[in-house]
Design a protein around this motif. Sequence first.
Motif, short mmCIF file in Angstrom:
data_model
loop_
_atom_site.label_atom_id
_atom_site.label_comp_id
_atom_site.label_asym_id
_atom_site.label_seq_id
_atom_site.Cartn_x
_atom_site.Cartn_y
_atom_site.Cartn_z
N LEU A 70 -32.33 34.80 -39.43
CA LEU A 70 -33.57 35.60 -39.89
C LEU A 70 -34.95 34.23 -40.44
CD1 LEU A 70 -33.10 37.21 -42.89
CD2 LEU A 70 -32.93 38.20 -40.86
N LYS A 71 -34.30 32.92 -39.60
CA LYS A 71 -35.45 31.81 -39.92
C LYS A 71 -36.46 31.80 -38.58
CE LYS A 71 -35.32 27.18 -40.30
NZ LYS A 71 -34.58 25.57 -39.56
N ASN A 72 -36.08 32.01 -37.31
CA ASN A 72 -37.01 32.02 -36.62
C ASN A 72 -37.69 33.28 -36.91
OD1 ASN A 72 -36.10 30.19 -35.59
ND2 ASN A 72 -34.85 31.23 -33.75
N GLN A 73 -38.18 34.47 -37.21
CA GLN A 73 -39.09 35.67 -37.53
C GLN A 73 -39.63 35.22 -39.00
OE1 GLN A 73 -36.00 39.05 -37.35
NE2 GLN A 73 -35.17 38.51 -35.34
N ALA A 74 -38.81 34.60 -39.80
CA ALA A 74 -39.77 34.75 -41.38
C ALA A 74 -41.21 34.47 -41.25
CB ALA A 74 -38.92 33.33 -41.86
N TRP A 75 -41.44 33.30 -39.99
CA TRP A 75 -42.95 32.79 -40.32
C TRP A 75 -43.56 34.05 -39.97
CZ3 TRP A 75 -46.44 30.19 -43.05
CH2 TRP A 75 -48.08 29.80 -42.48
N GLN A 76 -43.41 34.69 -38.45
CA GLN A 76 -44.25 35.52 -38.02
C GLN A 76 -44.23 36.44 -39.34
OE1 GLN A 76 -46.01 35.41 -35.95
NE2 GLN A 76 -45.29 33.14 -34.99
N LYS A 77 -43.06 37.34 -39.50
CA LYS A 77 -42.95 37.83 -40.58
C LYS A 77 -43.94 37.99 -41.58
CE LYS A 77 -39.85 40.68 -43.57
NZ LYS A 77 -38.39 41.40 -43.85
N ALA A 78 -43.96 36.90 -42.02
CA ALA A 78 -44.90 36.25 -43.21
C ALA A 78 -46.51 37.10 -43.01
CB ALA A 78 -44.56 34.99 -43.83
N LEU A 79 -47.01 35.92 -41.73
CA LEU A 79 -48.04 35.99 -41.36
C LEU A 79 -48.66 37.64 -41.11
CD1 LEU A 79 -48.49 33.57 -38.81
CD2 LEU A 79 -49.67 33.37 -41.10
N LYS A 80 -48.03 38.67 -40.80
CA LYS A 80 -47.96 39.96 -40.69
C LYS A 80 -48.56 40.61 -41.43
CE LYS A 80 -45.97 44.25 -38.23
NZ LYS A 80 -44.96 44.48 -37.56
N GLN A 81 -47.67 39.55 -43.08
CA GLN A 81 -48.10 40.59 -44.34
C GLN A 81 -50.14 40.73 -44.28
OE1 GLN A 81 -45.48 39.21 -47.73
NE2 GLN A 81 -44.88 38.37 -45.82
N LEU A 82 -50.48 39.47 -44.36
CA LEU A 82 -51.66 39.21 -44.44
C LEU A 82 -52.72 39.91 -43.44
CD1 LEU A 82 -51.91 34.98 -43.72
CD2 LEU A 82 -51.89 36.60 -46.02
N GLU A 83 -52.34 40.32 -42.45
CA GLU A 83 -53.10 41.41 -41.78
C GLU A 83 -53.11 42.67 -42.38
OE1 GLU A 83 -51.46 41.57 -38.31
OE2 GLU A 83 -51.58 39.54 -37.68
N GLU A 84 -51.33 42.79 -42.79
CA GLU A 84 -51.52 44.61 -43.69
C GLU A 84 -51.46 44.50 -44.72
OE1 GLU A 84 -47.05 44.99 -43.41
OE2 GLU A 84 -47.22 45.03 -40.60
N LYS A 85 -51.52 43.58 -45.73
CA LYS A 85 -52.37 44.00 -47.06
C LYS A 85 -53.75 43.84 -47.06
CE LYS A 85 -47.84 42.72 -49.74
NZ LYS A 85 -47.22 41.87 -50.21
N PRO A 86 -54.19 44.38 -48.63
CA PRO A 86 -56.00 44.76 -48.11
C PRO A 86 -56.24 43.19 -49.11
CG PRO A 86 -54.61 45.81 -50.69
CD PRO A 86 -53.48 45.27 -49.84
N GLU A 87 -57.68 42.88 -48.26
CA GLU A 87 -57.83 42.24 -48.86
C GLU A 87 -59.38 41.94 -49.85
OE1 GLU A 87 -60.60 40.46 -45.38
OE2 GLU A 87 -59.45 40.87 -43.63
N PHE A 88 -59.73 40.79 -51.12
CA PHE A 88 -60.11 41.36 -51.78
C PHE A 88 -62.10 40.87 -51.11
CE2 PHE A 88 -62.65 37.69 -54.97
CZ PHE A 88 -62.35 38.38 -55.29
N THR A 89 -62.15 42.19 -51.77
CA THR A 89 -63.50 42.44 -51.83
C THR A 89 -64.70 41.41 -52.83
OG1 THR A 89 -62.86 44.45 -51.07
CG2 THR A 89 -65.85 44.21 -51.65
N PHE A 90 -65.14 40.72 -52.39
CA PHE A 90 -66.05 39.85 -53.36
C PHE A 90 -67.22 40.47 -53.71
CE2 PHE A 90 -68.30 35.60 -54.18
CZ PHE A 90 -68.29 35.82 -55.63
N THR A 91 -67.73 40.66 -54.77
CA THR A 91 -68.80 41.13 -55.24
C THR A 91 -69.64 40.24 -56.43
OG1 THR A 91 -68.60 43.24 -56.25
CG2 THR A 91 -68.59 43.41 -54.53
N MET A 92 -70.96 40.04 -56.44
CA MET A 92 -71.37 39.73 -58.06
C MET A 92 -72.84 40.08 -58.66
SD MET A 92 -70.96 35.90 -58.07
CE MET A 92 -72.40 35.38 -59.00
#
Length: 209
Positions: free
Chosen positions: A187-209
Amino acid sequence: MKASMNIVRLISSFREKDSYSIRLGDALIDKLKKENPVQLVEKNFTLDPPPYLQQQHIQAFATPIDQLSDEQKLARAYSDQAIEELLAADVLIVEVPMYNFTIPATLKSWIDQIARSGITFRYTEKGAIGLLQNKKVYLIIASGGVYSDKEMQAFDFTESYLKYVFQFMGITDIVTYRVEGTAIPELKNQAWQKALKQLEEKPEFTFTM
């Protein structure tokens, strides 16, 4: 012109450039910077560990400000500054290597310094109420094993503890990213790419004042 997003970043891995939690934290910050101007406060607990909670801290926390001795002012100085940074933050990024199924001792020490009755939470007749509002927490958890699977979730005292303690203080908007399986050869060689993919899939933070 957009207002700056205030981010407090907590680093608790001692592996520096070899740390998966730090690397994923870097990637998340880069992502957030594309959407908003950022003001970043970085706390590296390996270089500057929080003091372990002791009786002198408890006594200083319980003493009214106008009655503090010089020794008590010194005892609560770290806590006061850490809470000031936390209160000013819009986003908290908590980078956590899993050590022995839970969080590093330095991160626990920081939590002990900022979890203060009357400031980040208070007790009422109906129970505890969290006083931290309108904040988002990103948990970045790195582990050699895979703890997102149902078979191993019961042994993960990292995410469950951190979620509960932040919710206890009033923060309910919590997103978890994982880098896991880094000690498992297949799993080691796939772990990092799988982690980066989460950044693309999960909702971003919407910042408002």
